[in-house]
Design a protein around this motif. Structure first.
Motif, PDB file in Angstrom:
ATOM      1  N   ARG A 194       0.818  -1.217   0.000  1.00  0.00           N
ATOM      2  CA  ARG A 194       0.000   0.000   0.000  1.00  0.00           C
ATOM      3  C   ARG A 194       0.847   1.261   0.000  1.00  0.00           C
ATOM      4  O   ARG A 194       0.621   2.185  -0.790  1.00  0.00           O
ATOM      5  CB  ARG A 194      -0.940   0.002   1.198  1.00  0.00           C
ATOM      6  CG  ARG A 194      -2.006   1.111   1.174  1.00  0.00           C
ATOM      7  CD  ARG A 194      -2.946   0.948   2.373  1.00  0.00           C
ATOM      8  NE  ARG A 194      -4.108   1.811   2.269  1.00  0.00           N
ATOM      9  CZ  ARG A 194      -4.189   3.053   2.761  1.00  0.00           C
ATOM     10  NH1 ARG A 194      -3.126   3.580   3.380  1.00  0.00           N
ATOM     11  NH2 ARG A 194      -5.297   3.776   2.635  1.00  0.00           N
ATOM     12  N   LYS A 195       1.841   1.324   0.881  1.00  0.00           N
ATOM     13  CA  LYS A 195       2.662   2.528   0.980  1.00  0.00           C
ATOM     14  C   LYS A 195       3.413   2.789  -0.318  1.00  0.00           C
ATOM     15  O   LYS A 195       3.445   3.922  -0.821  1.00  0.00           O
ATOM     16  CB  LYS A 195       3.644   2.387   2.140  1.00  0.00           C
ATOM     17  CG  LYS A 195       4.507   3.629   2.356  1.00  0.00           C
ATOM     18  CD  LYS A 195       5.411   3.459   3.574  1.00  0.00           C
ATOM     19  CE  LYS A 195       6.268   4.702   3.798  1.00  0.00           C
ATOM     20  NZ  LYS A 195       7.161   4.528   4.985  1.00  0.00           N
ATOM     21  N   SER A 196       4.015   1.751  -0.888  1.00  0.00           N
ATOM     22  CA  SER A 196       4.778   1.894  -2.120  1.00  0.00           C
ATOM     23  C   SER A 196       3.875   2.257  -3.291  1.00  0.00           C
ATOM     24  O   SER A 196       4.198   3.135  -4.096  1.00  0.00           O
ATOM     25  CB  SER A 196       5.527   0.591  -2.423  1.00  0.00           C
ATOM     26  OG  SER A 196       6.229   0.680  -3.652  1.00  0.00           O
ATOM     27  N   ALA A 197       2.729   1.589  -3.385  1.00  0.00           N
ATOM     28  CA  ALA A 197       1.813   1.838  -4.493  1.00  0.00           C
ATOM     29  C   ALA A 197       1.239   3.254  -4.440  1.00  0.00           C
ATOM     30  O   ALA A 197       1.133   3.931  -5.473  1.00  0.00           O
ATOM     31  CB  ALA A 197       0.684   0.808  -4.477  1.00  0.00           C
ATOM     32  N   TYR A 213      -6.055   2.569  -4.314  1.00  0.00           N
ATOM     33  CA  TYR A 213      -5.441   1.316  -3.864  1.00  0.00           C
ATOM     34  C   TYR A 213      -6.451   0.466  -3.083  1.00  0.00           C
ATOM     35  O   TYR A 213      -6.572  -0.751  -3.319  1.00  0.00           O
ATOM     36  CB  TYR A 213      -4.219   1.604  -2.983  1.00  0.00           C
ATOM     37  CG  TYR A 213      -3.535   0.336  -2.520  1.00  0.00           C
ATOM     38  CD1 TYR A 213      -2.550  -0.265  -3.288  1.00  0.00           C
ATOM     39  CD2 TYR A 213      -3.910  -0.269  -1.316  1.00  0.00           C
ATOM     40  CE1 TYR A 213      -1.950  -1.449  -2.872  1.00  0.00           C
ATOM     41  CE2 TYR A 213      -3.317  -1.447  -0.901  1.00  0.00           C
ATOM     42  CZ  TYR A 213      -2.336  -2.037  -1.684  1.00  0.00           C
ATOM     43  OH  TYR A 213      -1.757  -3.212  -1.279  1.00  0.00           O
ATOM     44  N   ASP A 214      -7.176   1.090  -2.172  1.00  0.00           N
ATOM     45  CA  ASP A 214      -8.083   0.345  -1.308  1.00  0.00           C
ATOM     46  C   ASP A 214      -9.252  -0.259  -2.080  1.00  0.00           C
ATOM     47  O   ASP A 214      -9.840  -1.257  -1.627  1.00  0.00           O
ATOM     48  CB  ASP A 214      -8.605   1.254  -0.187  1.00  0.00           C
ATOM     49  CG  ASP A 214      -7.508   1.653   0.796  1.00  0.00           C
ATOM     50  OD1 ASP A 214      -6.473   0.961   0.849  1.00  0.00           O
ATOM     51  OD2 ASP A 214      -7.698   2.668   1.506  1.00  0.00           O
ATOM     52  N   ARG A 215      -9.587   0.315  -3.230  1.00  0.00           N
ATOM     53  CA  ARG A 215     -10.700  -0.223  -4.028  1.00  0.00           C
ATOM     54  C   ARG A 215     -10.226  -1.231  -5.075  1.00  0.00           C
ATOM     55  O   ARG A 215     -11.054  -1.822  -5.767  1.00  0.00           O
ATOM     56  CB  ARG A 215     -11.447   0.914  -4.738  1.00  0.00           C
ATOM     57  CG  ARG A 215     -12.195   1.857  -3.812  1.00  0.00           C
ATOM     58  CD  ARG A 215     -13.041   2.863  -4.603  1.00  0.00           C
ATOM     59  NE  ARG A 215     -14.128   2.190  -5.313  1.00  0.00           N
ATOM     60  CZ  ARG A 215     -14.178   2.000  -6.615  1.00  0.00           C
ATOM     61  NH1 ARG A 215     -13.172   2.415  -7.394  1.00  0.00           N
ATOM     62  NH2 ARG A 215     -15.194   1.391  -7.170  1.00  0.00           N
ATOM     63  N   SER A 216      -8.921  -1.416  -5.215  1.00  0.00           N
ATOM     64  CA  SER A 216      -8.387  -2.257  -6.279  1.00  0.00           C
ATOM     65  C   SER A 216      -7.984  -3.635  -5.760  1.00  0.00           C
ATOM     66  O   SER A 216      -7.361  -3.747  -4.693  1.00  0.00           O
ATOM     67  CB  SER A 216      -7.172  -1.588  -6.932  1.00  0.00           C
ATOM     68  OG  SER A 216      -7.524  -0.327  -7.459  1.00  0.00           O
ATOM     69  N   ALA A 217      -8.304  -4.667  -6.537  1.00  0.00           N
ATOM     70  CA  ALA A 217      -7.939  -6.028  -6.151  1.00  0.00           C
ATOM     71  C   ALA A 217      -6.460  -6.294  -6.394  1.00  0.00           C
ATOM     72  O   ALA A 217      -5.787  -6.920  -5.570  1.00  0.00           O
ATOM     73  CB  ALA A 217      -8.789  -7.039  -6.930  1.00  0.00           C
ATOM     74  N   ASP A 218      -5.940  -5.834  -7.537  1.00  0.00           N
ATOM     75  CA  ASP A 218      -4.544  -6.118  -7.890  1.00  0.00           C
ATOM     76  C   ASP A 218      -4.055  -5.049  -8.860  1.00  0.00           C
ATOM     77  O   ASP A 218      -4.223  -5.178 -10.075  1.00  0.00           O
ATOM     78  CB  ASP A 218      -4.428  -7.508  -8.516  1.00  0.00           C
ATOM     79  CG  ASP A 218      -2.993  -7.973  -8.705  1.00  0.00           C
ATOM     80  OD1 ASP A 218      -2.089  -7.111  -8.727  1.00  0.00           O
ATOM     81  OD2 ASP A 218      -2.774  -9.189  -8.850  1.00  0.00           O
ATOM     82  N   LEU A 219      -3.457  -3.989  -8.321  1.00  0.00           N
ATOM     83  CA  LEU A 219      -3.001  -2.880  -9.165  1.00  0.00           C
ATOM     84  C   LEU A 219      -1.986  -3.342 -10.205  1.00  0.00           C
ATOM     85  O   LEU A 219      -2.040  -2.929 -11.366  1.00  0.00           O
ATOM     86  CB  LEU A 219      -2.379  -1.780  -8.302  1.00  0.00           C
ATOM     87  CG  LEU A 219      -3.295  -0.747  -7.666  1.00  0.00           C
ATOM     88  CD1 LEU A 219      -2.468   0.229  -6.840  1.00  0.00           C
ATOM     89  CD2 LEU A 219      -4.090   0.001  -8.726  1.00  0.00           C
ATOM     90  N   ALA A 220      -1.050  -4.192  -9.804  1.00  0.00           N
ATOM     91  CA  ALA A 220       0.010  -4.627 -10.716  1.00  0.00           C
ATOM     92  C   ALA A 220      -0.569  -5.391 -11.892  1.00  0.00           C
ATOM     93  O   ALA A 220      -0.213  -5.138 -13.055  1.00  0.00           O
ATOM     94  CB  ALA A 220       1.032  -5.487  -9.972  1.00  0.00           C
ATOM     95  N   ALA A 221      -1.460  -6.341 -11.627  1.00  0.00           N
ATOM     96  CA  ALA A 221      -2.043  -7.143 -12.704  1.00  0.00           C
ATOM     97  C   ALA A 221      -2.843  -6.267 -13.662  1.00  0.00           C
ATOM     98  O   ALA A 221      -2.780  -6.438 -14.884  1.00  0.00           O
ATOM     99  CB  ALA A 221      -2.929  -8.238 -12.117  1.00  0.00           C
ATOM    100  N   GLY A 222      -3.604  -5.327 -13.100  1.00  0.00           N
ATOM    101  CA  GLY A 222      -4.400  -4.449 -13.953  1.00  0.00           C
ATOM    102  C   GLY A 222      -3.541  -3.627 -14.886  1.00  0.00           C
ATOM    103  O   GLY A 222      -3.871  -3.446 -16.063  1.00  0.00           O
ATOM    104  N   GLY A 253       3.802   5.609  -5.571  1.00  0.00           N
ATOM    105  CA  GLY A 253       3.970   5.517  -7.017  1.00  0.00           C
ATOM    106  C   GLY A 253       2.866   6.230  -7.779  1.00  0.00           C
ATOM    107  O   GLY A 253       3.127   6.929  -8.766  1.00  0.00           O
ATOM    108  N   LEU A 254       1.624   6.075  -7.330  1.00  0.00           N
ATOM    109  CA  LEU A 254       0.505   6.754  -7.986  1.00  0.00           C
ATOM    110  C   LEU A 254       0.631   8.272  -7.861  1.00  0.00           C
ATOM    111  O   LEU A 254       0.357   9.012  -8.818  1.00  0.00           O
ATOM    112  CB  LEU A 254      -0.818   6.281  -7.382  1.00  0.00           C
ATOM    113  CG  LEU A 254      -1.231   4.836  -7.692  1.00  0.00           C
ATOM    114  CD1 LEU A 254      -2.455   4.448  -6.866  1.00  0.00           C
ATOM    115  CD2 LEU A 254      -1.525   4.668  -9.184  1.00  0.00           C
ATOM    116  N   VAL A 255       1.034   8.735  -6.684  1.00  0.00           N
ATOM    117  CA  VAL A 255       1.221  10.172  -6.478  1.00  0.00           C
ATOM    118  C   VAL A 255       2.334  10.694  -7.377  1.00  0.00           C
ATOM    119  O   VAL A 255       2.203  11.740  -8.022  1.00  0.00           O
ATOM    120  CB  VAL A 255       1.533  10.480  -4.994  1.00  0.00           C
ATOM    121  CG1 VAL A 255       1.958  11.943  -4.828  1.00  0.00           C
ATOM    122  CG2 VAL A 255       0.318  10.184  -4.125  1.00  0.00           C
ATOM    123  N   ALA A 256       3.435   9.951  -7.453  1.00  0.00           N
ATOM    124  CA  ALA A 256       4.562  10.370  -8.289  1.00  0.00           C
ATOM    125  C   ALA A 256       4.170  10.430  -9.764  1.00  0.00           C
ATOM    126  O   ALA A 256       4.555  11.357 -10.483  1.00  0.00           O
ATOM    127  CB  ALA A 256       5.740   9.422  -8.098  1.00  0.00           C
TER     128      ALA A 256
END
Length: 289
Positions: free
Chosen positions: A170-173, A203-212, A176-179
């Motif tokens: 969560r913290k890293s993602a 992030y909290d609403r997403s099942a898998d940000l990386a896969a998406g 990354g989104l902010v950046a």
């Protein structure tokens, strides 16, 4: 009234939310690649609805609360377009005004070509002509076809403070989104605190940000349509930031030239981003002109 719900669409579950009254003309918002509906600001949606529209936003597959797939799952930009069509079907909407950002703008163009009876108008934000396939689009001018110069998209570097992004953390993602948002934005981009709140919600609403992100990248735009843009007949508005580095000025100029009677409105000081609050008045005035 605002409602969020899950609906069956094309064999998957899609999360969608509506603003305003169903009796008003429908307006469908299409987010960018790997973008959930959260990137359409809540207040922006409410202001669209206040202008006399039944506003619909939804999570693309592999984003938000909609069905998520394992990394590498094969689907295409045509599937993403059909999901948008399925959202309209699920709500019993025969035709809608389409507002698309980036990939969403490409999907809107394809819908206008493949299903013209379902499209009332187009608003294309921070996007490019057709599909970025390198083929010059054809602009129909009377009986003469004119090839319009094709320009490449530019990969905008993402500045992060901590190197590689772990999209499962969560913290890293969130960082990354902010950046990403800051790297692609401009002076009117929301401040870091606001972006962080938005990124946390994404992030909290997403099942898998990386896969998406992987699956949307692999899906692409779909088969070439640049050569057909002259067939679009609905009223079209092209909105583009003067600081958009992903799709520089040649892209909106090319797009507006390829679609008959399209209007191009520049958003001064705006980057590759959904319209920030500073330009909402201009955007709404252009959309409802």
């Amino acid at each position: 009234m605002v409602t969020e719900t899950m609906m069956p669409v094309n064999g998957i579950e899609v999360c969608l939310e509506t603003f305003g009254e169903r009796t008003e003309p429908p307006l469908l918002l299409l987010a960018g690649d790997a973008g959930s509906m959260d990137w359409w600001d809540d207040e922006f949606c409410r202001r669209l609805a206040a202008g006399g529209r039944f506003v619909i936003r939804y999570d693309h597959r592999d984003t938000g609360r909609s069905t998520a797939f394992p990394p590498g799952t094969p689907y295409s930009g045509v599937d993403l377009m059909n999901d948008a069509l399925g959202v309209l079907d699920a709500l019993g909407v025969p035709a809608a005004h389409l507002v698309g950002f980036a990939l969403g703008g490409a999907l809107a163009q394809r819908l206008a070509l493949e299903h013209p009876q379902r499209v009332l108008s187009l608003t294309l934000i921070a996007t490019t002509a057709g599909d970025g396939d390198g083929t010059p689009p054809i602009q129909a001018t009377g009986t003469t076809a004119v090839a319009v110069r094709t320009v490449p998209a530019i990969a905008v570097p993402v500045r992060t403070a901590a190197g590689e992004i772990d999209w499962s953390d969560r913290k890293s993602a969130v960082a990354g989104l902010v950046a990403e948002a800051r790297a692609r934005g401009g002076p009117f981009t929301p401040d870091e605190h606001q972006l962080r709140r938005l990124a946390e919600r994404v992030y909290d609403r997403s099942a898998d940000l990386a896969a998406g992100r992987i699956n949307h990248h692999n899906a692409g735009y779909g088969p070439p349509i640049r050569h057909r843009l002259g067939e679009i007949t609905v009223p079209t508005l092209v909105l583009h930031g003067t600081l958009d580095e992903r799709f520089p000025a040649e892209h909106p100029e090319e797009l507006a030239a390829a679609i008959p009677e399209a209007r191009l409105t520049w958003l001064d000081g705006v980057g590759h981003e959904s319209p920030p609050p500073a330009v909402w008045n201009l955007v709404l005035a252009a959309m409802f002109a």
